[in-house]
Write an enzyme that holds these catalytic residues in place. Structure first.
Site, PDB file in Angstrom:
ATOM      1  N   HIS A  12       0.800  -1.240   0.000  1.00 46.17           N
ATOM      2  CA  HIS A  12       0.000   0.000   0.000  1.00 46.17           C
ATOM      3  C   HIS A  12       0.828   1.284   0.000  1.00 46.17           C
ATOM      4  O   HIS A  12       0.287   2.360  -0.153  1.00 46.17           O
ATOM      5  CB  HIS A  12      -0.954   0.018   1.207  1.00 46.17           C
ATOM      6  CG  HIS A  12      -0.264   0.285   2.500  1.00 46.17           C
ATOM      7  ND1 HIS A  12       0.563  -0.637   3.081  1.00 46.17           N
ATOM      8  CD2 HIS A  12      -0.245   1.373   3.308  1.00 46.17           C
ATOM      9  CE1 HIS A  12       1.059  -0.129   4.205  1.00 46.17           C
ATOM     10  NE2 HIS A  12       0.576   1.083   4.360  1.00 46.17           N
ATOM     11  N   GLY A  14       3.326   1.693  -2.176  1.00 52.52           N
ATOM     12  CA  GLY A  14       3.894   1.807  -3.517  1.00 52.52           C
ATOM     13  C   GLY A  14       3.006   2.585  -4.474  1.00 52.52           C
ATOM     14  O   GLY A  14       1.918   3.053  -4.116  1.00 52.52           O
ATOM     15  N   VAL A  16       1.217   1.548  -7.070  1.00 51.05           N
ATOM     16  CA  VAL A  16      -0.083   0.931  -7.348  1.00 51.05           C
ATOM     17  C   VAL A  16      -0.928   0.827  -6.078  1.00 51.05           C
ATOM     18  O   VAL A  16      -2.085   1.258  -6.040  1.00 51.05           O
ATOM     19  CB  VAL A  16       0.110  -0.481  -7.961  1.00 51.05           C
ATOM     20  CG1 VAL A  16      -1.226  -1.183  -8.125  1.00 51.05           C
ATOM     21  CG2 VAL A  16       0.824  -0.380  -9.291  1.00 51.05           C
ATOM     22  N   TYR A 137      11.717 -11.118 -13.926  1.00 54.46           N
ATOM     23  CA  TYR A 137      10.517 -10.488 -13.361  1.00 54.46           C
ATOM     24  C   TYR A 137       9.267 -11.036 -14.062  1.00 54.46           C
ATOM     25  O   TYR A 137       8.277 -11.395 -13.421  1.00 54.46           O
ATOM     26  CB  TYR A 137      10.624  -8.971 -13.551  1.00 54.46           C
ATOM     27  CG  TYR A 137       9.421  -8.195 -13.112  1.00 54.46           C
ATOM     28  CD1 TYR A 137       9.197  -7.943 -11.760  1.00 54.46           C
ATOM     29  CD2 TYR A 137       8.508  -7.689 -14.036  1.00 54.46           C
ATOM     30  CE1 TYR A 137       8.093  -7.210 -11.342  1.00 54.46           C
ATOM     31  CE2 TYR A 137       7.405  -6.963 -13.632  1.00 54.46           C
ATOM     32  CZ  TYR A 137       7.199  -6.723 -12.282  1.00 54.46           C
ATOM     33  OH  TYR A 137       6.104  -6.007 -11.872  1.00 54.46           O
ATOM     34  N   ASN A 166       2.791   0.196 -18.742  1.00 55.33           N
ATOM     35  CA  ASN A 166       3.734   1.004 -17.938  1.00 55.33           C
ATOM     36  C   ASN A 166       2.967   2.061 -17.145  1.00 55.33           C
ATOM     37  O   ASN A 166       2.142   2.775 -17.706  1.00 55.33           O
ATOM     38  CB  ASN A 166       4.742   1.702 -18.852  1.00 55.33           C
ATOM     39  CG  ASN A 166       5.756   0.735 -19.445  1.00 55.33           C
ATOM     40  OD1 ASN A 166       5.443  -0.433 -19.670  1.00 55.33           O
ATOM     41  ND2 ASN A 166       6.956   1.200 -19.669  1.00 55.33           N
ATOM     42  N   LEU A 167       3.289   2.149 -15.855  1.00 61.13           N
ATOM     43  CA  LEU A 167       2.515   3.007 -14.949  1.00 61.13           C
ATOM     44  C   LEU A 167       3.324   4.206 -14.482  1.00 61.13           C
ATOM     45  O   LEU A 167       4.556   4.164 -14.461  1.00 61.13           O
ATOM     46  CB  LEU A 167       2.101   2.200 -13.721  1.00 61.13           C
ATOM     47  CG  LEU A 167       1.247   0.981 -14.005  1.00 61.13           C
ATOM     48  CD1 LEU A 167       1.165   0.105 -12.761  1.00 61.13           C
ATOM     49  CD2 LEU A 167      -0.149   1.402 -14.456  1.00 61.13           C
ATOM     50  N   ARG A 210       6.241   2.973 -26.039  1.00 61.41           N
ATOM     51  CA  ARG A 210       5.629   2.532 -24.781  1.00 61.41           C
ATOM     52  C   ARG A 210       4.274   3.217 -24.615  1.00 61.41           C
ATOM     53  O   ARG A 210       4.023   4.288 -25.163  1.00 61.41           O
ATOM     54  CB  ARG A 210       6.512   2.898 -23.573  1.00 61.41           C
ATOM     55  CG  ARG A 210       7.849   2.192 -23.499  1.00 61.41           C
ATOM     56  CD  ARG A 210       7.709   0.713 -23.165  1.00 61.41           C
ATOM     57  NE  ARG A 210       9.014   0.078 -22.999  1.00 61.41           N
ATOM     58  CZ  ARG A 210       9.728  -0.454 -23.985  1.00 61.41           C
ATOM     59  NH1 ARG A 210       9.261  -0.452 -25.222  1.00 61.41           N
ATOM     60  NH2 ARG A 210      10.896  -1.021 -23.733  1.00 61.41           N
ATOM     61  N   ASP A 270      17.552  -0.768 -25.212  1.00 65.11           N
ATOM     62  CA  ASP A 270      16.235  -0.276 -25.641  1.00 65.11           C
ATOM     63  C   ASP A 270      15.114  -1.099 -25.018  1.00 65.11           C
ATOM     64  O   ASP A 270      13.996  -0.634 -24.872  1.00 65.11           O
ATOM     65  CB  ASP A 270      16.111  -0.412 -27.170  1.00 65.11           C
ATOM     66  CG  ASP A 270      16.482   0.868 -27.881  1.00 65.11           C
ATOM     67  OD1 ASP A 270      16.603   1.914 -27.206  1.00 65.11           O
ATOM     68  OD2 ASP A 270      16.647   0.807 -29.114  1.00 65.11           O
TER      69      ASP A 270
END
Ligand code: GDP
Length: 314
Positions: A12, A14, A16, A137, A166-167, A210, A270
């Site tokens: 909580h 982070g 997101v 990941y 991507n956030l 992106r 890249d």
């Protein structure tokens, strides 16, 4: 979810998790259960068990993860695979063992094959070779998806998995080595403007494309899906629009008002050339993103300036 349901948001603090908490609080959910990293180590199976057994949790948003940008992912693959697998095993297994009613697992679009057909549909999962810069990941996240699927099949649980693009947003990581591109560039252009540097160095060729989603949009989509989606398949969450890293750098440069040059450091990777997702499934389920990239960037820069002291210390 009922307004008095006991909801655990893992992660909580982070990017997101904090957005999910803000959204739940705005909607009037008042039994949010949260633990900081210091209070509960999610890689510790026993401790996670004690927590779930004592808290009687109804719903879980699994937003805790070890995350990082392209460089951190390439440099620390062992930590990324180990910590993420441990968090997933512990939270998903204890959710099952303590009768959590529904869990939402946050994956990532890097789970899709490097050369997936664009825009990437959910059915592309496990259709090809992964992007090497974040393979560890991605494999941990794929395992999380498959754990949810397997528990649903074998134990009849109701665990859903979503794949955000991507956030960016409040509580992002602005560290120059471990951050993702968007916060990294906000900081680089800000620092260069303040010091009067003649140019800013952007990694790679600037040609990869992106897609960027604001964390408040993501949180809204997650809560919407928690309430409206019970299907077995993963769901992409994004905006369905992309731009090149060069274009992103130019937009950020303009918003910050930096007048120097942009240079590209092609010795840096890249990563995947494109990863725009198909969001038609999400749209068909009745949800669409509302924060445009320009609005989100303006807001991010304002928040960056407000939290400067804290950000620069990290
Ligand atoms: P990715 O989407 O998983 O590849 O993760 P990133 O957000 O870290 O990187 C996206 C793209 O932005 C890659 O092509 C990077 O090389 C590029 N990029 C350009 N400048 C930067 C920077 O300062 N930091 C990061 N993290 N990426 C950058």
């Amino acid at each position: 979810m009922e307004k008095d349901a006991r909801i655990y948001v893992a992660g909580h603090k982070g990017l997101v998790g904090s957005a999910i908490v803000r959204n739940l609080q705005d909607r009037g959910f008042h039994h949010l259960v949260c633990r900081t990293h210091d209070e509960l180590d999610l890689t510790d199976y026993q401790k996670v068990g004690e927590f779930f057994q004592s808290e009687n949790i109804d719903y879980v948003f699994l937003a805790a993860a070890k995350v990082g940008g392209i460089l951190a992912n390439s440099q620390y693959p062992a930590e990324f695979i180990k910590e993420n697998l441990m968090i997933e095993i512990n939270v998903i297994d204890w959710s099952y063992k303590t009768g959590v009613r529904k869990l939402l697992f946050l994956g990532s679009t890097c789970i899709y094959p490097r050369m997936a057909e664009q825009p990437i549909r959910e059915s592309e999962l496990l259709n090809g070779t992964l992007e090497p810069t974040n393979e560890a990941y991605a494999l941990a996240k794929i395992t999380g998806i498959k754990m949810c699927e397997s528990y649903n099949k074998q134990y009849g649980t109701n665990y859903i998995s979503v794949m955000p693009t991507n956030l960016y947003g409040p509580n992002d990581n602005y560290n120059q080595v471990t951050s993702h591109v968007l916060p990294a560039l906000v900081r680089k252009f800000y620092d260069a403007k303040r010091s009067g540097d003649p140019y800013v160095t952007v990694w790679g060729t600037g040609r990869p494309k992106r897609e960027f989603l604001h964390s408040d949009d993501l949180a809204d989509a997650c809560i919407y899906l928690m309430d409206h989606y019970d299907g077995p398949d993963i769901v992409n969450i994004g905006v369905g629009k992309e731009l090149t890293i060069r274009e992103l750098a130019e937009r950020i440069k303009k918003i910050i008002g930096y007048t120097g040059e942009i240079r590209f450091d092609t010795s840096k990777p890249d990563g995947t050339p494109r990863k725009m997702i198909d969001v038609s499934k999400l749209n068909d389920l009745g949800w669409k993103a509302t924060i445009s990239l320009d609005q989100g960037l303006e807001r991010t820069y304002r928040e960056f300036l407000l939290n400067l002291n804290e950000i620069v210390d990290r």
